[in-house]
Design a protein around this motif. Structure first.
Motif, PDB file in Angstrom:
ATOM      1  N   TYR A  42       0.840  -1.200   0.000  1.00 37.92           N
ATOM      2  CA  TYR A  42       0.000   0.000   0.000  1.00 37.92           C
ATOM      3  C   TYR A  42       0.877   1.252   0.000  1.00 37.92           C
ATOM      4  O   TYR A  42       0.619   2.214  -0.720  1.00 37.92           O
ATOM      5  CB  TYR A  42      -0.897  -0.069   1.235  1.00 37.92           C
ATOM      6  N   GLN A  75       2.008   2.232  -3.350  1.00 39.14           N
ATOM      7  CA  GLN A  75       0.957   2.845  -4.175  1.00 39.14           C
ATOM      8  C   GLN A  75       0.695   4.286  -3.776  1.00 39.14           C
ATOM      9  O   GLN A  75       0.259   5.090  -4.584  1.00 39.14           O
ATOM     10  CB  GLN A  75      -0.351   2.059  -4.029  1.00 39.14           C
ATOM     11  N   HIS A  82       4.116   2.261 -10.758  1.00 38.44           N
ATOM     12  CA  HIS A  82       2.774   2.481 -11.266  1.00 38.44           C
ATOM     13  C   HIS A  82       2.278   1.149 -11.788  1.00 38.44           C
ATOM     14  O   HIS A  82       2.426   0.814 -12.948  1.00 38.44           O
ATOM     15  CB  HIS A  82       2.750   3.552 -12.359  1.00 38.44           C
ATOM     16  N   LEU A 124       3.851  -6.427  -5.614  1.00 36.68           N
ATOM     17  CA  LEU A 124       4.196  -4.998  -5.512  1.00 36.68           C
ATOM     18  C   LEU A 124       5.500  -4.815  -4.733  1.00 36.68           C
ATOM     19  O   LEU A 124       6.360  -4.016  -5.116  1.00 36.68           O
ATOM     20  CB  LEU A 124       3.061  -4.229  -4.823  1.00 36.68           C
TER      21      LEU A 124
END
Lengths: 197, 362, 151
Positions: B212, B215, B222, B292
């Motif tokens: 998170y 992001q 991205h 991520l």
């Protein structure tokens, strides 16, 4: 045809490991191995017990004296990896008196990881105090005299050379006929001028 | 002086009994069976398997039952148990392209070969509590069926790969065996296989928070969810005495392929890069977070500026493990009586000196 | 099946045995079990671990995903050796696979076992998988475009 190994692999290898720890804790005192496996003819059951206990697929073994049958048997029961050279070996199984690599070539570990060193399992016929050198160090209440049959002064000199840079060095087991003797890298040869018990 | 303190055995014994009693709860109600846990609380069981790093539903369910639903405690139990088992070998690397897919979606292309397959997802539910579940014995309806999908389903990223718009993912020369964190200590710099092993067994909550953060701007990412797939695949173990790889049965896994922009470098043209997430069981949130974080940890390799916690391998990899984290945080409960006495005595001395100075007119 | 390379046939029946539930396997195999005294266990049924490897991006460098429990057993009967391997802690499952494997290598027993054990188990696996694939396919999104006017 393959044969079986330990009859109760978990507990037999635990007990063998315990016996090996004791052998290293009190070097050069013959102990017995409590569980001996079925083993191929050329591999002494005492050595077989130790190898079954120490080997797995992440351990590299150098054992030039293993017969093809013994190799298949050990492979089946431990899935060990063959070392490409003695220098790479984590464990060596050698028959005392047979041709062998110089001990100086074996892994002695690194200062950060002294445990990344070689352990040699010697197959021997028996032990004697006769003409044996005297050892001392951690685990010796008093210095002790003992040697496996077939070891000579040159052998001990070579061994001594390997263990000069403690904590680097090699650990050794001598096993045969149900008996086991440990010799960790921390043991030393006592000067011959000094008395031995 | 050092004073060894003994005692507490009786209290500890009684506490263990009380714990077992509390675990069982109201004996007027039926006891939970492990099979029920595995069947009806599968997400909890899967999470225990992932973070326990031991893929066995029965054992994970047992751990969860024993820990009375405490997931981190159950993970600990599973990690402890695995140390009692011998390692028999490594499986052949699993081939996620050969998965019998039960869910496969892409956030990058609407029309993908084989289509968007939703599977058993909660994504489109309204998240309203269902009071009907307060009662047991809901009626079982026949499930709708359709003609089976092509099997296996082609990978979405292959389309981009065919155009050379995304970095190729090929085994390095010799296809070396990966280093293993269960036998080798974590060292830095840690290569990507080591990092992924660490993330795969890492705490989902911690990874989710880190993901998170990337992001929200704490890393130059991205991301797009190129493909998420979940389903069953067969595990194979090479057995030397047989001379071939033997099937061990099937395992459920979830895979997430994240796509990220990459501006290019002196040697590489601008192209998409990848972040990768893989976990056993149904683990969409976990694998997305893992992908991520994996991508963020590639900052150095890709020549990106390292500005955020999620890009710092030492920070991330040393803190993912909830068994370690829980142990170190919770060890503060243990007696620190002597340490604290020392602190207390130091404080009293300082206080006394302070008061003496205050009272001193000079 | 008999036209396959012997290893391929064996690999196939081992896969069927490992992918079947032990509760489905046991009742089919039990009538064919030899007397326990004739079996010599090279490796008693036991459980260990196998590290599951994945590949980065599905096709790149290998990495360790985590371990799976594996039960295995090896048995000899009349100079043949049977090996059983299966995911999970169920050593009884591994024991039964090893016995089935040694029996299936016997050309005299093979046709009966193939007919009464392997084929029905294989059909059950196929049916289970197809059912699941049909239920999955029903959740495929059918996109349609809203047509607004003709001109």
């Amino acid at each position: 045809m393959l044969s079986a190994a330990f009859s109760d692999p978990v507990h037999d290898s635990q007990q063998t490991f315990r016996a090996m720890l004791s052998a290293l804790a009190e070097p050069m005192i013959p102990g017995t191995l409590p569980r001996l496996p079925e083993a191929p003819a050329t591999l002494d059951p005492a050595c077989a017990a130790i190898l079954l206990t120490l080997l797995d697929q992440q351990v590299r073994l150098w054992a030039p004296d293993l017969t093809e049958e013994a190799q298949r048997w050990l492979q089946f029961h431990t899935a060990y990896t063959s070392a490409e050279s003695p220098e790479q070996a984590d464990i060596l199984w050698l028959v005392l008196g047979h041709e062998r690599p110089p001990l100086a070539r074996l892994k002695q570990g690194e200062l950060r990881f002294p445990d990344r060193s070689a352990t040699v399992v010697w197959q021997v016929e028996g032990f004697t105090e006769l003409g044996a050198p005297c050892f001392e160090g951690p685990g010796f209440q008093t210095p002790r005299r003992l040697q496996p049959l077939g070891a000579d002064a040159a052998f001990w000199h070579e061994w001594q050379q390997c263990n000069q840079h403690y904590p680097l060095g090699i650990d050794m087991f001598f096993a045969g006929n149900g008996q086991l003797v440990g010799l960790p890298r921390s043991s030393r040869l006592r000067e011959e001028s000094q008395a031995c018990m | 002086m050092y004073v060894a303190v003994k005692g507490g055995e009786t209290a500890i014994g009684h506490a263990a009994q009380l714990l077992a009693h509390a675990r069982r709860g109201d004996t007027a109600l039926a006891e939970l069976e492990c099979r029920q846990l595995a069947g009806q609380l599968r997400h909890a069981v899967h999470r225990v398997m992932q973070e326990g790093s031991l893929f066995d539903e029965t054992l994970a369910a047992l751990a969860l039952k024993q820990a009375a639903g405490d997931v981190v405690e159950a993970v600990f139990l599973l990690r402890a148990f695995r140390t009692t088992l011998p390692r028999l070998g490594s499986t052949r690397p699993i081939d996620t392209a050969a998965m019998r897919v039960r869910r496969r979606v892409s956030g990058t292309f609407k029309d993908i070969p084989g289509g968007q397959v939703l599977g058993p997802t909660a994504d489109y539910t309204q998240r309203l509590l269902d009071p009907q579940l307060l009662q047991c014995g809901a009626a079982h309806s026949e499930l709708p069926q359709a003609d089976p999908l092509p099997n296996p389903l082609p990978s979405v990223l292959d389309t981009l790969g065919a155009e050379g718009l995304i970095e190729a993912e090929l085994p390095p020369p010799g296809d070396p065996a990966p280093s293993d964190l269960t036998t080798q200590p974590l060292m830095f710099p840690a290569d990507r296989p080591t990092r992924l092993q660490n993330l795969a067994r890492g705490d989902e909550g911690f990874l989710l928070g880190l993901a998170y953060s990337t992001q929200r701007g704490y890393a130059e990412n991205h991301p797009f969810a190129g493909e998420i797939r979940m389903g069953e695949l067969e595990l194979f173990l090479e057995v030397p005495e047989l001379g071939f790889a033997v099937s061990l049965g099937e395992m459920t896994v979830t895979e997430c392929q994240m796509i990220n922009q990459f501006a290019g470098s002196a040697s590489e043209p601008p192209q998409f890069t990848r972040g990768y997430g893989l976990a056993v069981g149904e683990a969409e949130r976990k694998t997305m977070a893992m992908a991520l974080v994996d991508r963020a940890l590639r900052a150095q390799e890709l020549g990106e500026r390292i500005t955020a916690p999620a890009q710092q391998a030492e920070f991330v990899l040393y803190h993912t493990d909830n068994v370690e984290a829980s142990g170190f945080v919770q060890h503060l409960k243990l007696p620190h009586y002597v340490d604290f006495q020392a602190e207390l005595s130091l404080l009293r001395t300082l206080r006394q000196e302070h008061e003496t100075r205050q009272g001193d007119p000079a | 099946m008999t036209h396959l390379h012997p290893d391929a046939a064996r690999q196939h029946w081992l896969a069927i045995l490992a992918n079947s539930h032990v509760d489905a396997l046991a009742p089919r195999l039990v009538p064919h079990l030899p007397d326990e005294s004739r079996l010599h266990w090279l490796r008693q049924p036991h459980t260990g671990l196998a590290m599951v490897e994945g590949r980065i991006g599905g096709s790149g460098a290998r990495f360790n995903l985590g371990e799976v429990t594996v039960s295995r057993a090896s048995v000899t009967l009349d100079e043949r050796t049977g090996h059983g391997h299966v995911k999970g802690c169920d050593i009884e499952h591994a024991r039964l696979i090893a016995i089935a494997d040694v029996l299936l290598q016997d050309p005299e027993r093979y046709p009966t076992l193939q007919r009464e054990v392997i084929t029905p188990l294989e059909l059950a696996i196929q049916a289970r998988r197809e059912q699941q694939q049909r239920e999955t396919a029903a959740t495929k999104v059918e996109f349609f475009t809203m047509v607004r006017g003709e001109d």
